[in-house]
Design an enzyme around this catalytic site. Structure first.
Site, short mmCIF file in Angstrom:
data_model
loop_
_atom_site.label_atom_id
_atom_site.label_comp_id
_atom_site.label_asym_id
_atom_site.label_seq_id
_atom_site.Cartn_x
_atom_site.Cartn_y
_atom_site.Cartn_z
N ARG A 178 1.02 -1.30 -0.15
CA ARG A 178 -0.29 -0.27 -0.06
C ARG A 178 0.90 1.44 -0.12
O ARG A 178 0.14 2.13 -0.25
CB ARG A 178 -0.83 -0.03 1.04
N TYR A 233 0.63 4.05 -1.87
CA TYR A 233 -0.91 5.43 -2.13
C TYR A 233 -0.50 6.00 -0.67
O TYR A 233 -0.05 7.83 -0.73
CB TYR A 233 -1.76 4.59 -2.33
N GLU A 235 2.49 6.53 1.15
CA GLU A 235 3.50 7.05 0.86
C GLU A 235 3.19 8.52 0.34
O GLU A 235 3.80 10.06 0.47
CB GLU A 235 4.43 7.06 1.05
N ARG A 283 -12.59 -1.72 -4.41
CA ARG A 283 -13.10 -1.56 -2.61
C ARG A 283 -14.36 -2.33 -2.78
O ARG A 283 -15.12 -2.37 -3.34
CB ARG A 283 -13.07 0.16 -2.99
N THR A 301 -12.41 -3.43 10.96
CA THR A 301 -13.83 -2.26 10.55
C THR A 301 -13.18 -1.06 10.00
O THR A 301 -11.79 -0.72 9.02
CB THR A 301 -13.78 -1.67 11.94
#
Ligand code: NAD
Ligand code: UDP
Length: 323
Positions: free
Chosen positions: A147, A150, A152, A191, A215
């Site tokens: 990830r 995105y 950084e 997503r 969550t």
């Protein structure tokens, strides 16, 4: 405090995406003249209605902003692929749009004397060890993980905005957006909400990662856009979290979407991606105190509207209209 309306010229990068297109609609409805720049990497021209005060420019913001010389009153930098699926397929593009692209947008705002708004993210908090997350939390980010392109890049963009604000006096704002969903998301966006809704409507298993106990706090697009306009007009610098406190487990999201669609799809548990944050919920104190922000849309209503959009899209009926 500045109100933008008739005669205001606003530049929106990423204007054909989920957030950008709804933001464009809100600005048009206020009477602004809007220029949307997008290369349609993850957005679509169809997300923007034809409108006499809207100019759509197809361009890659990492190569500059071919939008003419007339000065803008505000530059809103929203271009960036935002789904974890994109992190795997477009990592270099993401790093470039939130570094080189951010510089282009910042330089244009500086040259025009415009207000600048940068779309940052809850991802700057990484897999947070503080819950809920206040803006003062510095985060827990793996700088070389899957990830990181995105996380950084967004942290770099925040640093760039901070430098232009501090050293060049740019009127700037940083918004940290938490999981926002709504109509115009692509079914294959990757997503969680578009994935579960399209799977439920197709009668396919809903792919829950891990045991689904992680969550996220879901924000309907209209609430986010209201907050963005408040921030734009407030003159505040931030960073400011925007989202909701409707924190749900991923398993709960699957169950709600099954109920709302009436689908008989099953749940399929699949591997959880590396570095997938465990818990995420914004501390909204700053948004409430500085902007008077208060989200209005319960996830049941927001998810119903999103499901309706996907159903209409499947039947080929998603005509756009703007006031
Ligand atoms: P999206 O993928 O729907 O929109 C991104 C838009 O940027 C697309 O239209 C895409 O084509 C465009 N784009 C990408 N690279 C470009 C480039 N080099 N030049 C020109 N256009 C380019 O995603 P979104 O959810 O609307 O996200 C918009 C912004 O909000 C992004 O900066 C994202 O990081 C941020 N954000 C969104 C969320 C969310 O939950 N939706 C959360 C945090 C931050
Ligand atoms: N997720 C899932 N199934 C999917 C897509 C996502 O269970 O088909 C999970 C994902 O692993 C994460 C959560 O849902 O735990 C939210 O993922 P999303 O990609 O929507 O956003 P982000 O991880 O960036 O918050």
């Amino acid at each position: 405090m500045t109100t933008y309306g008739t005669g205001s010229r606003i530049l929106v990068t990423g204007g054909a995406g989920l957030v950008g297109s709804h933001l464009v609609d809100a600005l048009l409805a206020k009477g602004c003249d809007v220029t949307a720049v997008d290369n349609f990497a993850t957005g679509a021209r169809e997300n923007l209605a034809e409108h006499p005060r809207l100019t759509v420019v197809e361009a890659d913001v990492t190569e500059g902003l071919p939008v003419g010389d007339a000065p803008f009153d505000a530059v809103l930098h929203f271009a960036c692929p935002a789904s974890p699926v994109d992190f795997a397929t477009l990592p270099i593009e993401i790093l470039r749009v939130d570094s080189v692209g951010t510089f282009h947008a910042l330089d244009r705002a500086l040259a025009d004397g415009a207000r600048f708004l940068m779309a940052s993210t809850s991802e700057v908090y990484g897999d947070p060890q503080v819950h809920p997350q206040p803006e003062s939390y510095w985060g827990n980010v793996n700088p070389i993980g899957i990830r990181s392109c995105y996380d950084e890049a967004k942290r770099f963009s925040e640093a760039a905005v901070a430098a232009y604000h501090r050293h060049k006096g740019l009127d700037a704002a940083i918004v940290r957006i938490f999981n926002t969903y709504g109509p115009r998301m692509r079914p294959d966006d990757g997503r969680v909400i578009p994935s579960f809704v399209s799977q439920a409507l197709a009668g396919e298993p809903l792919t829950v990662t891990g045991d689904g106990s992680q969550t996220r706090s879901l924000c309907y697009i209209d609430d986010l856009v209201s907050g963005l306009i408040l921030l734009l007009e407030s003159g505040e610098y931030g960073p400011i979290n925007l989202g909701t406190e409707y924190e749900l487990t991923v398993r709960e999201m699957a169950d709600i979407i099954l109920r709302l669609t009436g689908s008989t799809s099953t749940i399929e548990y699949i591997d959880r991606p590396a570095d997938d944050p465990e818990r995420r919920r914004p501390d909204l104190t700053a948004a409430r105190e500085l902007l008077g922000y208060e989200p209005q849309v319960h996830y049941e209503a927001g998810l119903k509207a999103t499901i309706d959009f996907f159903v209409a899209k499947n039947s080929g009926a998603t005509e756009l209209t703007v006031d």
